[in-house]
Write a protein that holds these residues in place. Structure first.
Motif, PDB file in Angstrom:
ATOM      1  N   ALA A 201      13.373   9.027  21.275  1.00  0.00           N
ATOM      2  CA  ALA A 201      14.069  10.342  21.640  1.00  0.00           C
ATOM      3  C   ALA A 201      13.005  11.359  21.080  1.00  0.00           C
ATOM      4  CB  ALA A 201      15.587  10.117  20.730  1.00  0.00           C
ATOM      5  N   SER A 202      12.080  11.052  19.786  1.00  0.00           N
ATOM      6  CA  SER A 202      11.201  12.236  19.071  1.00  0.00           C
ATOM      7  C   SER A 202       9.942  11.880  20.134  1.00  0.00           C
ATOM      8  CB  SER A 202      11.249  12.175  18.093  1.00  0.00           C
ATOM      9  OG  SER A 202      11.065  10.453  17.634  1.00  0.00           O
ATOM     10  N   VAL A 203       9.510  10.956  20.744  1.00  0.00           N
ATOM     11  CA  VAL A 203       8.894  11.879  21.684  1.00  0.00           C
ATOM     12  C   VAL A 203       8.166  12.260  22.173  1.00  0.00           C
ATOM     13  CG1 VAL A 203       7.290  10.040  23.775  1.00  0.00           C
ATOM     14  CG2 VAL A 203       7.956   8.620  21.901  1.00  0.00           C
ATOM     15  N   GLY A 204       7.406  13.309  22.596  1.00  0.00           N
ATOM     16  CA  GLY A 204       6.752  13.967  22.511  1.00  0.00           C
ATOM     17  C   GLY A 204       7.138  15.977  21.849  1.00  0.00           C
ATOM     18  N   ASP A 205       8.168  15.600  20.777  1.00  0.00           N
ATOM     19  CA  ASP A 205       8.378  16.547  19.874  1.00  0.00           C
ATOM     20  C   ASP A 205       7.075  16.742  19.706  1.00  0.00           C
ATOM     21  OD1 ASP A 205      10.585  16.415  20.597  1.00  0.00           O
ATOM     22  OD2 ASP A 205      12.134  15.360  18.631  1.00  0.00           O
ATOM     23  N   ALA A 206       6.839  18.136  18.630  1.00  0.00           N
ATOM     24  CA  ALA A 206       5.485  18.485  17.935  1.00  0.00           C
ATOM     25  C   ALA A 206       5.662  17.927  16.768  1.00  0.00           C
ATOM     26  CB  ALA A 206       5.812  19.799  17.509  1.00  0.00           C
ATOM     27  N   PRO A 207       4.722  17.643  16.871  1.00  0.00           N
ATOM     28  CA  PRO A 207       3.834  16.358  15.486  1.00  0.00           C
ATOM     29  C   PRO A 207       4.471  17.334  14.341  1.00  0.00           C
ATOM     30  CG  PRO A 207       2.049  16.962  16.208  1.00  0.00           C
ATOM     31  CD  PRO A 207       3.830  18.011  17.065  1.00  0.00           C
ATOM     32  N   LYS A 208       5.394  17.038  12.933  1.00  0.00           N
ATOM     33  CA  LYS A 208       5.482  17.616  11.250  1.00  0.00           C
ATOM     34  C   LYS A 208       5.052  17.022  10.804  1.00  0.00           C
ATOM     35  CE  LYS A 208       9.705  19.782  13.086  1.00  0.00           C
ATOM     36  NZ  LYS A 208      11.043  19.056  13.725  1.00  0.00           N
ATOM     37  N   SER A 209       5.040  17.535   9.493  1.00  0.00           N
ATOM     38  CA  SER A 209       4.019  17.245   8.330  1.00  0.00           C
ATOM     39  C   SER A 209       4.918  16.212   7.665  1.00  0.00           C
ATOM     40  CB  SER A 209       3.944  17.764   7.353  1.00  0.00           C
ATOM     41  OG  SER A 209       3.840  16.750   5.509  1.00  0.00           O
ATOM     42  N   VAL A 210       5.160  14.591   7.472  1.00  0.00           N
ATOM     43  CA  VAL A 210       6.513  13.451   7.030  1.00  0.00           C
ATOM     44  C   VAL A 210       6.256  13.902   5.856  1.00  0.00           C
ATOM     45  CG1 VAL A 210       5.749  12.083   8.625  1.00  0.00           C
ATOM     46  CG2 VAL A 210       4.831  11.724   6.748  1.00  0.00           C
ATOM     47  N   THR A 211       5.865  14.382   4.981  1.00  0.00           N
ATOM     48  CA  THR A 211       6.054  14.839   3.249  1.00  0.00           C
ATOM     49  C   THR A 211       6.607  16.104   3.107  1.00  0.00           C
ATOM     50  OG1 THR A 211       3.371  15.806   3.259  1.00  0.00           O
ATOM     51  CG2 THR A 211       4.196  13.498   2.779  1.00  0.00           C
ATOM     52  N   LYS A 212       6.781  16.642   4.362  1.00  0.00           N
ATOM     53  CA  LYS A 212       7.540  18.248   3.916  1.00  0.00           C
ATOM     54  C   LYS A 212       9.402  17.462   4.875  1.00  0.00           C
ATOM     55  CE  LYS A 212       5.133  20.356   2.729  1.00  0.00           C
ATOM     56  NZ  LYS A 212       5.017  20.762   1.025  1.00  0.00           N
ATOM     57  N   PRO A 213      10.026  18.090   4.152  1.00  0.00           N
ATOM     58  CA  PRO A 213      11.586  17.756   4.434  1.00  0.00           C
ATOM     59  C   PRO A 213      11.702  18.280   5.486  1.00  0.00           C
ATOM     60  CG  PRO A 213      11.714  19.305   2.556  1.00  0.00           C
ATOM     61  CD  PRO A 213      10.527  19.210   2.581  1.00  0.00           C
ATOM     62  N   VAL A 214      13.378  17.409   5.950  1.00  0.00           N
ATOM     63  CA  VAL A 214      13.703  18.244   7.263  1.00  0.00           C
ATOM     64  C   VAL A 214      14.554  19.495   7.426  1.00  0.00           C
ATOM     65  CG1 VAL A 214      15.001  18.171   9.639  1.00  0.00           C
ATOM     66  CG2 VAL A 214      13.833  16.182   8.576  1.00  0.00           C
ATOM     67  N   ALA A 215      15.280  19.023   5.841  1.00  0.00           N
ATOM     68  CA  ALA A 215      16.317  20.591   5.267  1.00  0.00           C
ATOM     69  C   ALA A 215      16.760  20.097   4.262  1.00  0.00           C
ATOM     70  CB  ALA A 215      17.235  20.016   6.155  1.00  0.00           C
TER      71      ALA A 215
ATOM     72  N   ARG B  27       0.800  -1.273   0.154  1.00  0.00           N
ATOM     73  CA  ARG B  27      -0.049  -0.026   0.077  1.00  0.00           C
ATOM     74  C   ARG B  27       0.653   1.587   0.148  1.00  0.00           C
ATOM     75  NH1 ARG B  27      -2.166   2.771   4.439  1.00  0.00           N
ATOM     76  NH2 ARG B  27      -1.123   0.984   6.013  1.00  0.00           N
ATOM     77  N   PRO B  28       0.368   2.589  -0.645  1.00  0.00           N
ATOM     78  CA  PRO B  28       1.757   3.544  -0.503  1.00  0.00           C
ATOM     79  C   PRO B  28       0.607   4.175   0.593  1.00  0.00           C
ATOM     80  CG  PRO B  28      -0.369   3.560  -2.462  1.00  0.00           C
ATOM     81  CD  PRO B  28      -0.664   2.275  -2.179  1.00  0.00           C
ATOM     82  N   LEU B  29       1.983   4.626   1.009  1.00  0.00           N
ATOM     83  CA  LEU B  29       1.986   5.406   2.614  1.00  0.00           C
ATOM     84  C   LEU B  29       2.174   7.206   1.774  1.00  0.00           C
ATOM     85  CD1 LEU B  29       4.107   3.069   4.362  1.00  0.00           C
ATOM     86  CD2 LEU B  29       1.645   3.316   4.018  1.00  0.00           C
ATOM     87  N   HIS B  30       3.301   7.594   1.441  1.00  0.00           N
ATOM     88  CA  HIS B  30       3.689   8.876   1.242  1.00  0.00           C
ATOM     89  C   HIS B  30       4.389   8.877  -0.617  1.00  0.00           C
ATOM     90  CE1 HIS B  30       2.655   9.257   4.867  1.00  0.00           C
ATOM     91  NE2 HIS B  30       3.760   8.428   6.071  1.00  0.00           N
ATOM     92  N   THR B  31       4.516  10.263  -0.537  1.00  0.00           N
ATOM     93  CA  THR B  31       4.759  10.388  -1.790  1.00  0.00           C
ATOM     94  C   THR B  31       5.024  11.376  -1.594  1.00  0.00           C
ATOM     95  OG1 THR B  31       3.473   9.620  -2.948  1.00  0.00           O
ATOM     96  CG2 THR B  31       3.860  11.427  -4.469  1.00  0.00           C
ATOM     97  N   LEU B  32       7.307  12.089  -1.718  1.00  0.00           N
ATOM     98  CA  LEU B  32       7.557  12.955  -1.524  1.00  0.00           C
ATOM     99  C   LEU B  32       7.770  14.124  -2.991  1.00  0.00           C
ATOM    100  CD1 LEU B  32       9.713  11.096   1.075  1.00  0.00           C
ATOM    101  CD2 LEU B  32       8.004  11.752   2.018  1.00  0.00           C
ATOM    102  N   LYS B  33       8.006  15.018  -2.905  1.00  0.00           N
ATOM    103  CA  LYS B  33       7.457  15.797  -4.182  1.00  0.00           C
ATOM    104  C   LYS B  33       8.449  17.257  -3.878  1.00  0.00           C
ATOM    105  CE  LYS B  33       2.969  13.916  -5.872  1.00  0.00           C
ATOM    106  NZ  LYS B  33       2.077  14.730  -6.183  1.00  0.00           N
ATOM    107  N   GLU B  34       9.536  17.048  -3.347  1.00  0.00           N
ATOM    108  CA  GLU B  34      10.346  18.320  -3.502  1.00  0.00           C
ATOM    109  C   GLU B  34      11.083  19.017  -4.403  1.00  0.00           C
ATOM    110  OE1 GLU B  34       9.912  21.281  -1.360  1.00  0.00           O
ATOM    111  OE2 GLU B  34       8.205  20.274  -0.492  1.00  0.00           O
ATOM    112  N   HIS B  35      12.017  17.673  -5.213  1.00  0.00           N
ATOM    113  CA  HIS B  35      13.227  17.139  -6.306  1.00  0.00           C
ATOM    114  C   HIS B  35      12.480  18.203  -7.855  1.00  0.00           C
ATOM    115  CE1 HIS B  35      15.714  16.108  -4.113  1.00  0.00           C
ATOM    116  NE2 HIS B  35      15.508  15.009  -3.668  1.00  0.00           N
ATOM    117  N   ALA B  36      12.979  18.554  -7.784  1.00  0.00           N
ATOM    118  CA  ALA B  36      12.852  19.244  -9.310  1.00  0.00           C
ATOM    119  C   ALA B  36      13.222  18.768 -10.330  1.00  0.00           C
ATOM    120  CB  ALA B  36      12.978  20.299 -10.395  1.00  0.00           C
ATOM    121  N   HIS B  37      14.119  17.526 -10.412  1.00  0.00           N
ATOM    122  CA  HIS B  37      15.070  16.318 -11.588  1.00  0.00           C
ATOM    123  C   HIS B  37      14.558  15.226 -11.441  1.00  0.00           C
ATOM    124  CE1 HIS B  37      16.879  15.703 -15.334  1.00  0.00           C
ATOM    125  NE2 HIS B  37      17.067  17.337 -15.150  1.00  0.00           N
ATOM    126  N   TRP B  38      15.440  14.559 -11.787  1.00  0.00           N
ATOM    127  CA  TRP B  38      14.990  13.005 -11.319  1.00  0.00           C
ATOM    128  C   TRP B  38      15.680  12.082 -10.400  1.00  0.00           C
ATOM    129  CZ3 TRP B  38      18.402  10.989 -16.214  1.00  0.00           C
ATOM    130  CH2 TRP B  38      17.331  11.481 -17.843  1.00  0.00           C
TER     131      TRP B  38
END
Length: 526
Positions: free
Chosen positions: A395-409, A314-325
């Motif tokens: 270690a990350s329990v309690g952190d503010a939830p972020k959108s997983v389809t947005k890059p960290v950096a 089953r597809p879970l996420h699609t990460l779409k930030e790149h502009a080329h291959w």
């Protein structure tokens, strides 16, 4: 015959002048140092005042003493972050590694950013308790392939080596004698990828003919017929991690036909096909987080990275930030997933259950401080750091939830297409290679730039880390391999010897293998 003693050393004569006074050592100032953890920036101990010329080994002993580790001392590496300078040249290092002492490396730094009056914040990073020796010489040149060598991989223990070539054959090599052991014939086109199962029981190869083949490394015989289904050539292979399935791990293959197939090695049939991509699927990785059977990460020429549930497809996420291959992916868990139950202690599992326990232990240890992270590299000259399953680490329990389809950096700085990116085994650093002749280092958890490694005069094709994360090796179009010392960001060993482009490299224990356009496999050792 009596032994004659040498004449006494002649005294220096100053011709009536008085002998000069011996030079007194330059006075050393005291400085205030705050030791902090590299992982989260938390202080390891209260700030202390010490002489600036305390050696790196002295700092290590002090940190172990302050953190009550004196019974079982831990080796550390130390660095100080440079203040951000907008006028700095692109590619300038952002941190100073302490190799000798704070006085020599930090206070004496050319930028002059630090003075003895400052409180020096020293970031401490625990290192592997074992150390890998850098290769310095070619111990064997193995010929046999009649076309360029396109892929090479050591087995998880480093006892076996597999190579694939444009001559349609894969070969197995005995590393004790450094001689050929088996020729694996069956593909009708170039062998583009070889991948070892993490228990070393099977080898998978993928070819230009669109077929996936399984081999028994002990006998060199094929395990059944080819796995057929793809209509174009195989781009990458990935085995199911041992901590998820120790007895009959499945195999995923990605192809230029835009699909990924997951094969059951027990029934030799495709369990399901992933068909969401609209162009060539260049990379597939099998991660250990996100589901009962892990997840599949795929990177494609349709500019996306997709994440799939490995149990159902089953597809879970699609990460779409790149502009080329998107041409390369790396996980911070790559090393522990690849080596499964095997580590530097040479312990051997007596059963599949024990192997699963060892592999789970190693995987959990890495995820204790950080979730499973993903970095994608693209022909748009950039890389992105993603955290698709932030809750997978305590270690990350309690952190503010972020959108997983947005890059960290977003990691920028390369001037040409990215050819390869790879996490260090401990997950603390990332190295990326590009067609701009350079290698760049980034912090593994934040994606911040660390340094540029320059020395190659041609595109850098492949990278490999040593198991202790202290050394990095690069293979280039300029026909050389270079081993980089991560204390100085300089070349530690230059390994010339190939007569043409080097396409593949792998590093295990203290052995390095390389292969390329000159049709020879070279083994490098200390």
């Amino acid at each position: 015959m009596a032994t004659l003693l040498p004449p006494p050393k002649r005294q220096k004569i100053y011709h009536g002048n008085t002998a000069p006074e011996p030079e007194s050592a330059a006075p050393t100032s005291n400085i205030v140092v705050q030791f902090v953890s590299e992982e989260d920036g938390s202080p390891l101990a209260p700030a202390v005042q010490i002489p600036a010329n305390v050696s790196r080994e002295g700092l290590e002993a002090l940190v172990n003493k302050l953190s009550n580790q004196s019974d079982d001392p831990v080796p550390f590496s130390f660095h100080v972050k440079l203040p951000e300078d907008k006028d700095a040249l692109p590619g300038a290092p952002t941190q100073v590694v302490i190799a000798k002492s704070i006085e020599a490396d930090v206070l004496g730094h050319p930028t002059g950013d630090f003075t003895p009056e400052d409180t020096i914040v020293v970031h401490c990073s625990p290192q592997s308790v074992f150390r890998v020796r850098p290769a310095t010489r070619c111990s064997s040149t193995l010929s046999g392939h009649t076309s360029p060598i396109l892929c090479a991989a050591f087995s998880p223990t480093g006892n076996l080596l597999a190579t694939g070539s444009g001559d349609t054959n894969a070969r197995l090599w005995d590393l004790n004698t450094e001689t050929p052991s088996h020729v694996l014939s069956g593909h009708k086109g170039w062998v583009l990828c070889v991948e070892w199962e993490a228990m070393e029981r099977k080898l998978a190869t993928g070819g230009h003919d669109g077929q996936v083949r399984l081999w028994d490394p002990k006998t060199g015989k094929a395990i059944g017929d080819a796995l057929k289904g793809h209509t174009k050539h195989i781009m990458a292979l990935a085995w199911e991690p041992i901590h998820l399935n120790p007895t009959t791990p499945r195999l995923a293959s990605s192809s230029k036909d835009g699909t990924v197939r997951v094969w059951s090695t027990a029934t030799r049939r495709a369990e399901y096909t992933l068909g969401g991509h609209t162009a060539s699927v260049n990379v597939v990785k099998w991660g250990g987080s996100g589901g009962k059977k892990g997840v599949l990460y795929t990177a494609s020429s349709d500019c996306t990275v997709r994440i799939w549930d490995a149990e159902t497809g089953r597809p879970l996420h699609t990460l779409k930030e790149h502009a080329h291959w998107v041409t390369t992916l790396t996980l911070n868990t790559d090393f522990v997933l690849r080596t499964g139950p095997f580590d530097h202690t040479n312990r051997k599992a007596v059963s599949d259950e024990e192997a699963q326990r060892f592999a789970q232990e190693r995987y959990d240890n890495l995820l204790r401080t950080t979730p499973e992270l993903l970095i994608s590299g693209s022909d748009d000259h950039t890389l992105f750091l993603w955290s698709p399953f932030p809750s997978s680490s305590p270690a990350s329990v309690g952190d503010a939830p972020k959108s997983v389809t947005k890059p960290v950096a977003r990691l920028t700085g390369h001037q040409r297409q990215i050819s390869h990116v790879v996490f260090s085994p401990d997950g603390k650093l990332v190295a990326s290679a590009a067609w701009d002749n350079s290698v760049r280092l980034w912090e593994g958890r934040t994606g911040k730039f660390v340094a540029t490694l320059r020395g190659h005069v041609g595109a850098v094709y492949r990278l490999a880390w040593s198991a202790d994360s202290r050394l990095l090796i690069s293979a280039s179009k300029d026909s050389t391999l270079k081993i980089w010392d991560l204390k100085t960001y300089k070349i530690k060993s230059d390994l010339p010897g190939h007569t043409d482009e080097v396409y593949c490299v792998d590093f295990v224990a203290d052995k390095v293998v390389s292969g390329g356009r000159d049709k020879t496999v070279k083994i490098w050792k200390n």
